[in-house]
Design an enzyme around this catalytic site. Sequence first.
Site, PDB file in Angstrom:
ATOM      1  N   ASP A  77       0.998  -1.406   0.014  1.00 58.09           N
ATOM      2  CA  ASP A  77       0.014   0.233  -0.292  1.00 58.09           C
ATOM      3  C   ASP A  77       1.046   1.695  -0.091  1.00 58.09           C
ATOM      4  O   ASP A  77       1.952   0.806   0.283  1.00 58.09           O
ATOM      5  CB  ASP A  77      -0.802   0.056   0.829  1.00 58.09           C
ATOM      6  CG  ASP A  77      -1.611  -0.676   1.121  1.00 58.09           C
ATOM      7  OD1 ASP A  77      -2.324  -1.125   0.047  1.00 58.09           O
ATOM      8  OD2 ASP A  77      -2.998  -1.186   2.195  1.00 58.09           O
ATOM      9  N   TYR A  96       6.275 -10.125   7.132  1.00 53.98           N
ATOM     10  CA  TYR A  96       6.340  -8.836   6.773  1.00 53.98           C
ATOM     11  C   TYR A  96       6.842  -8.257   8.441  1.00 53.98           C
ATOM     12  O   TYR A  96       6.760  -8.995   8.547  1.00 53.98           O
ATOM     13  CB  TYR A  96       4.524  -7.929   6.812  1.00 53.98           C
ATOM     14  CG  TYR A  96       4.065  -7.921   5.248  1.00 53.98           C
ATOM     15  CD1 TYR A  96       4.672  -6.603   4.530  1.00 53.98           C
ATOM     16  CD2 TYR A  96       3.542  -9.233   4.996  1.00 53.98           C
ATOM     17  CE1 TYR A  96       4.101  -6.677   3.452  1.00 53.98           C
ATOM     18  CE2 TYR A  96       3.222  -8.997   3.564  1.00 53.98           C
ATOM     19  CZ  TYR A  96       3.356  -7.814   3.348  1.00 53.98           C
ATOM     20  OH  TYR A  96       3.140  -7.731   1.741  1.00 53.98           O
TER      21      TYR A  96
END
Length: 253
Positions: A52, A111
């Site tokens: 994002d 992540y």
Amino acid sequence: MPRYKLVIEYDGSPFCGWQRQADDPTVQGAIEAAVTRFSGENARLTCAGRTDAGVHAIHQVAHLDLAKDWRTDTVRDALNAHLRPQPVAILSAETVPDSFDARHSAIRRHYRYRILNRRSPAALTRAHVWHVPWPLDADLMHDAAQRLVGRHDFSAFRAAECQANSPIRTLEQLDVARAPMALHDEIVVATAARSFLHHQVRAMVGTLMLAGCRRLAADDVAEILASGDKSRCGPLAPAAGLTFVGVDYDPGK
């Protein structure tokens, strides 16, 4: 037509995410423009994880097909030259079989989320951390995080606009720890899964933050997960603290 695998590092701060957009700067758009300037081809990139706006990467993987059989070091160096001064770097390029797909061949994505947990704000890393000025207990956060590990319906931690067909995901890792002494003001959240829902990691981190300041107990986090109710989870952690750190592929393929 040779297929090239690229390993990419980028600072997501100036970009509106990975995915190409008509009018806004994106990581994919920047690299594809560099490919065109270098090769004269309008190649399209496929990546392992579409990040994002504001999310970073230190080991993103993408593939593209080019008509010409270029030396891999030429591909790497030419793309880096054409990407300057944008904060995007091609760390490596290699040729791979046509069966390799950066997205669909992935078996695990990793992540990392960084929380700066001190009274004073960040001077050097403000675009790469979430500044939380009140005290957090990383051990409580880790305990609560273990309630989310496994195969579950993660509807409570899913963006309203998420386009995934199913909210069921298998979370393989969700560890929370305070960084070593030199960086002791940081709390690091490490997570891994085959795939994540849109905003899932940031929603989980925001909820774990509430566990760290004792506003939620570990059992509360388990109940939020079971409820599927987004309104019960914590705030969405800012994009700045999130980094895509790697992707695993089946070594036999």
